[in-house]
Design a protein around this motif. Structure first.
Motif, PDB file in Angstrom:
ATOM      1  N   ALA A 267       0.831  -1.207   0.000  1.00 35.10           N
ATOM      2  CA  ALA A 267       0.000   0.000   0.000  1.00 35.10           C
ATOM      3  C   ALA A 267       0.866   1.258   0.000  1.00 35.10           C
ATOM      4  N   VAL A 268       1.978   1.221   0.741  1.00 36.92           N
ATOM      5  CA  VAL A 268       2.900   2.360   0.753  1.00 36.92           C
ATOM      6  C   VAL A 268       3.489   2.572  -0.641  1.00 36.92           C
ATOM      7  N   LEU A 269       3.922   1.495  -1.262  1.00 37.47           N
ATOM      8  CA  LEU A 269       4.492   1.592  -2.608  1.00 37.47           C
ATOM      9  C   LEU A 269       3.460   2.093  -3.616  1.00 37.47           C
ATOM     10  N   GLN A 270       2.242   1.556  -3.534  1.00 32.26           N
ATOM     11  CA  GLN A 270       1.198   1.985  -4.467  1.00 32.26           C
ATOM     12  C   GLN A 270       0.843   3.450  -4.249  1.00 32.26           C
ATOM     13  N   GLY A 271       0.902   3.883  -2.976  1.00 25.84           N
ATOM     14  CA  GLY A 271       0.644   5.290  -2.673  1.00 25.84           C
ATOM     15  C   GLY A 271       1.665   6.204  -3.317  1.00 25.84           C
ATOM     16  N   CYS A 272       2.937   5.777  -3.345  1.00 26.56           N
ATOM     17  CA  CYS A 272       3.983   6.564  -4.007  1.00 26.56           C
ATOM     18  C   CYS A 272       3.789   6.573  -5.519  1.00 26.56           C
ATOM     19  N   ILE A 273       3.369   5.439  -6.070  1.00 22.24           N
ATOM     20  CA  ILE A 273       3.156   5.349  -7.514  1.00 22.24           C
ATOM     21  C   ILE A 273       1.999   6.248  -7.947  1.00 22.24           C
ATOM     22  N   ASP A 274       0.902   6.179  -7.177  1.00 25.01           N
ATOM     23  CA  ASP A 274      -0.304   6.924  -7.557  1.00 25.01           C
ATOM     24  C   ASP A 274      -0.283   8.377  -7.093  1.00 25.01           C
ATOM     25  N   GLY A 275       0.427   8.635  -5.988  1.00 21.25           N
ATOM     26  CA  GLY A 275       0.304   9.954  -5.373  1.00 21.25           C
ATOM     27  C   GLY A 275       1.529  10.834  -5.434  1.00 21.25           C
ATOM     28  N   ALA A 276       2.584  10.407  -6.138  1.00 24.25           N
ATOM     29  CA  ALA A 276       3.801  11.227  -6.204  1.00 24.25           C
ATOM     30  C   ALA A 276       3.508  12.607  -6.782  1.00 24.25           C
ATOM     31  N   GLY A 277       2.604  12.664  -7.755  1.00 24.55           N
ATOM     32  CA  GLY A 277       2.291  13.931  -8.408  1.00 24.55           C
ATOM     33  C   GLY A 277       1.552  14.915  -7.534  1.00 24.55           C
ATOM     34  N   SER A 278       0.997  14.447  -6.400  1.00 24.13           N
ATOM     35  CA  SER A 278       0.241  15.337  -5.532  1.00 24.13           C
ATOM     36  C   SER A 278       1.083  15.929  -4.402  1.00 24.13           C
ATOM     37  N   LEU A 279       2.351  15.519  -4.301  1.00 23.45           N
ATOM     38  CA  LEU A 279       3.216  16.076  -3.266  1.00 23.45           C
ATOM     39  C   LEU A 279       3.525  17.532  -3.610  1.00 23.45           C
TER      40      LEU A 279
END
Length: 257
Positions: free
Chosen positions: A97-109
């Motif tokens: 879930a942490v990895l998927q969060g980085c994949i999906d949410g990197a653009g929102s940082l």
């Protein structure tokens, strides 16, 4: 019907006044422009964002900051995807879930601090997953050796077999079937170019066993506790370090398996 022209004028005056006040308070031009673009707009028309202190982050302009931020987000997303591909089978649901969060949410940082914190989290997670991978491969090798030992015992009728030790530290070094090997105090395993294509893979060639070798004949390996470019002797022969990310005391051979 008379159109009241005072509203747009009032909005423009409000925007100009806001920019002037910000400039007088020491805000940068980029800050003022960011805010003035949204002054007078309703929430459905624009979203007010906090101005970026690009100078505080060490950049000379917003353009430089934006370019660097975009590159860091892309790198974070790519690294998370690579780790997922390499270690997803050994990760827990929470780790995936942490990895998927980085994949999906990197653009929102939104800040450099957020990106750097996620990058550190990825480094720590990759090290933990490397350990989990090595433990799983060791367990699989030991189970395979135990089965071979039992089969040998029954086939011979009485002769005990030490296949477990042989498969864990055999005379041929690391092999695809064993998956893990002990040599000279280091634990040896492998990572595949079918999962992680190193940016220099095109410079190297595979030998008859499927190991990648550089132009000087060195085995291409990853070793987190050795400097990039350093050389040492592994179970297969002379190795050169081209990558990191594995646990201390571990040598990851780069293979085409």
């Amino acid at each position: 019907m008379r159109i009241d022209s005072r509203k747009p004028k009032a909005a423009a005056l409000s925007a100009a006044l806001t920019v002037a006040l910000l400039a007088g308070a020491g805000a940068t031009d980029a800050h003022a422009v960011t805010l003035s673009d949204t002054v007078g707009s309703t929430p459905s028309e624009a979203t007010l964002v906090q101005p970026v202190d690009y100078r505080g982050d060490g950049y000379g302009s917003m353009q430089e900051w934006n370019a660097s931020m975009e590159a860091k987000r892309d790198s974070l997303e790519m690294r998370a995807q690579i780790i997922m591909n390499m270690y997803g089978d050994y990760a827990t649901d929470d780790e995936r879930a942490v990895l998927q969060g980085c994949i999906d949410g990197a653009g929102s940082l939104l800040t450099m601090g957020e990106v750097d914190a996620k990058s550190t989290e990825l480094d720590e997670l990759r090290a933990a997953l490397e350990d989990a991978k090595c433990e799983a491969l060791e367990a699989a090798a030991e189970a395979e050796a135990a089965e071979a030992a039992q089969a040998s015992y029954y086939n011979a009728g009485y002769t005990p077999s030490y296949a477990s030790a042989a498969s864990y530290a055999n005379g041929s070094g690391l092999t695809r079937s064993a998956g893990v090997n002990n040599y000279n105090g280091r634990r040896e395993t492998y990572y595949s170019s079918n999962v992680l294509y190193h940016y220099r893979t095109g410079e190297w060639t595979q030998d008859s066993e499927g190991f990648w070798r550089d132009s000087d004949g060195y085995y291409v390996v990853a070793a987190g506790d050795m400097a990039q470019g350093s050389t040492f002797t592994g179970s297969k022969g002379d190795c050169k370090v081209y990558d990191s990310g594995c646990a201390a005391g571990t040598t990851d051979y780069y293979t085409g398996w």
